[in-house]
Design an enzyme around this catalytic site. Structure first.
Site, PDB file in Angstrom:
ATOM      1  N   SER A 133       0.880  -1.202   0.062  1.00  0.00           N
ATOM      2  CA  SER A 133       0.052  -0.008   0.146  1.00  0.00           C
ATOM      3  C   SER A 133       0.713   1.210   0.046  1.00  0.00           C
ATOM      4  O   SER A 133       2.104   1.385   0.351  1.00  0.00           O
ATOM      5  CB  SER A 133      -0.832  -0.120   1.203  1.00  0.00           C
ATOM      6  OG  SER A 133      -1.460   1.349   1.296  1.00  0.00           O
ATOM      7  N   TYR A 146      -2.806  -0.413  10.218  1.00  0.00           N
ATOM      8  CA  TYR A 146      -2.992  -1.067   8.713  1.00  0.00           C
ATOM      9  C   TYR A 146      -1.458  -0.387   8.216  1.00  0.00           C
ATOM     10  O   TYR A 146      -0.827  -1.307   7.512  1.00  0.00           O
ATOM     11  CB  TYR A 146      -3.831  -0.115   7.794  1.00  0.00           C
ATOM     12  CG  TYR A 146      -3.884  -0.499   6.365  1.00  0.00           C
ATOM     13  CD1 TYR A 146      -4.322  -1.936   6.111  1.00  0.00           C
ATOM     14  CD2 TYR A 146      -3.645   0.397   5.538  1.00  0.00           C
ATOM     15  CE1 TYR A 146      -4.286  -2.102   4.953  1.00  0.00           C
ATOM     16  CE2 TYR A 146      -3.744   0.069   4.174  1.00  0.00           C
ATOM     17  CZ  TYR A 146      -3.949  -1.180   3.704  1.00  0.00           C
ATOM     18  OH  TYR A 146      -3.865  -1.519   2.318  1.00  0.00           O
TER      19      TYR A 146
END
Length: 279
Positions: A133, A146
């Site tokens: 990500s 995250y």
């Protein structure tokens, strides 16, 4: 014809990468918690094997890898795509929420990779694509846990790129920005059960508000993104990192400049921490 093994392949990038590989003439193992939910175009193809796989269950992983090898004779490309998001300020997120996230995003990825590596080592080649990500390159408020899980993915991938080179196996981490998938839906994204009002009006909770506005209006086209992932993976040499999307590139450039500034500001004193008798 290469054989692709893709986790989390029932939707999002996993599904789009599977379609790109199929269109390229390759065989695809589409692994998902519920393979019955796969689209009909994948179910109908003789070059597709749909498998039930929960990457947090070791027995599922072993069974899926064995089935893939039995059907296609090997695995040339592993795409570690299965994962989910978690929103909230660090103070709001519980230990249980964090562990559940890491069990999927990190330990699931580790265990699938560990199961596939003997197949690739025996073949003397292979490529591993980890879907990371933008938040795994630059930590962002409101997604600290995250980000931590995706930083772990990036670190694993970087280490594997060197560790596995003697076996002819390459590793790459893809770091997408915001793409118009269903990642921001509740099926892929959790919000911390606890909300602390003190964070209202701060960057952590601004991210929560942005999610509501951004869902299904994101900048990136997942079909184009998956096509690029497929194109890059088909090259002879993988990059270590693949920034995916305009926003991902822009944020990486911002962080690189910040790192350069930090290095320059403290380089002399940092270097001077060596022993006086060091060469």
């Amino acid at each position: 014809m290469s054989t692709w093994f893709i986790t989390g392949a029932s939707r999002g990038f996993g599904l789009r990468i599977a379609r790109a590989a199929l269109a390229g003439g390759d065989a695809v193992v589409v692994a998902a918690r519920n393979p019955d939910s796969l689209p009909d175009d994948l179910k109908r193809s003789e070059r597709v094997l749909g498998l039930a796989l929960d990457v947090t269950r070791g027995e599922d992983i072993t069974r899926a890898v064995e089935a893939a090898v039995d059907r296609f004779g090997g695995i040339d490309v592993l795409v570690n795509n299965a994962g989910r998001g978690l929103l909230g300020a660090l103070e709001e997120i519980t230990d249980a929420e964090t562990r559940a996230l890491f069990d999927l995003n990190v330990f699931g990825l580790i265990n699938v990779t560990r199961a596939v590596l003997p197949v690739m080592r025996e073949a003397g080649h292979g490529k591993i694509v980890h879907i990371g990500s933008r938040s795994g390159f630059e930590g962002e408020p409101g997604v600290s846990m995250y980000s931590a899980s995706k930083f772990a993915v990036a670190g694993i991938s970087e280490a594997l790129s060197v560790e596995l080179a003697p076996f002819g196996i390459q590793s790459m981490v893809v770091e997408p920005g915001v793409f118009r998938t269903d990642f921001l839906d509740s099926g892929s994204l959790s919000v911390a059960a606890r909300r602390i009002p003190a964070y209202d009006g701060t960057p952590a909770h601004d991210t929560l508000d942005w999610i509501d506005q951004a869902n299904h209006t994101q900048l990136g086209d997942p079909v184009k993104g998956a096509a690029l992932i497929y194109e890059v993976t088909c090259q002879d040499r993988l990059p270590t990192h693949l920034a995916l999307g305009r926003d991902a590139i822009e944020r990486q450039q911002v962080k690189i400049r910040r790192l350069q500034d930090d290095l320059a500001a403290w380089r002399e004193k940092s270097t001077a921490t060596a022993h006086d008798d060091a060469a």
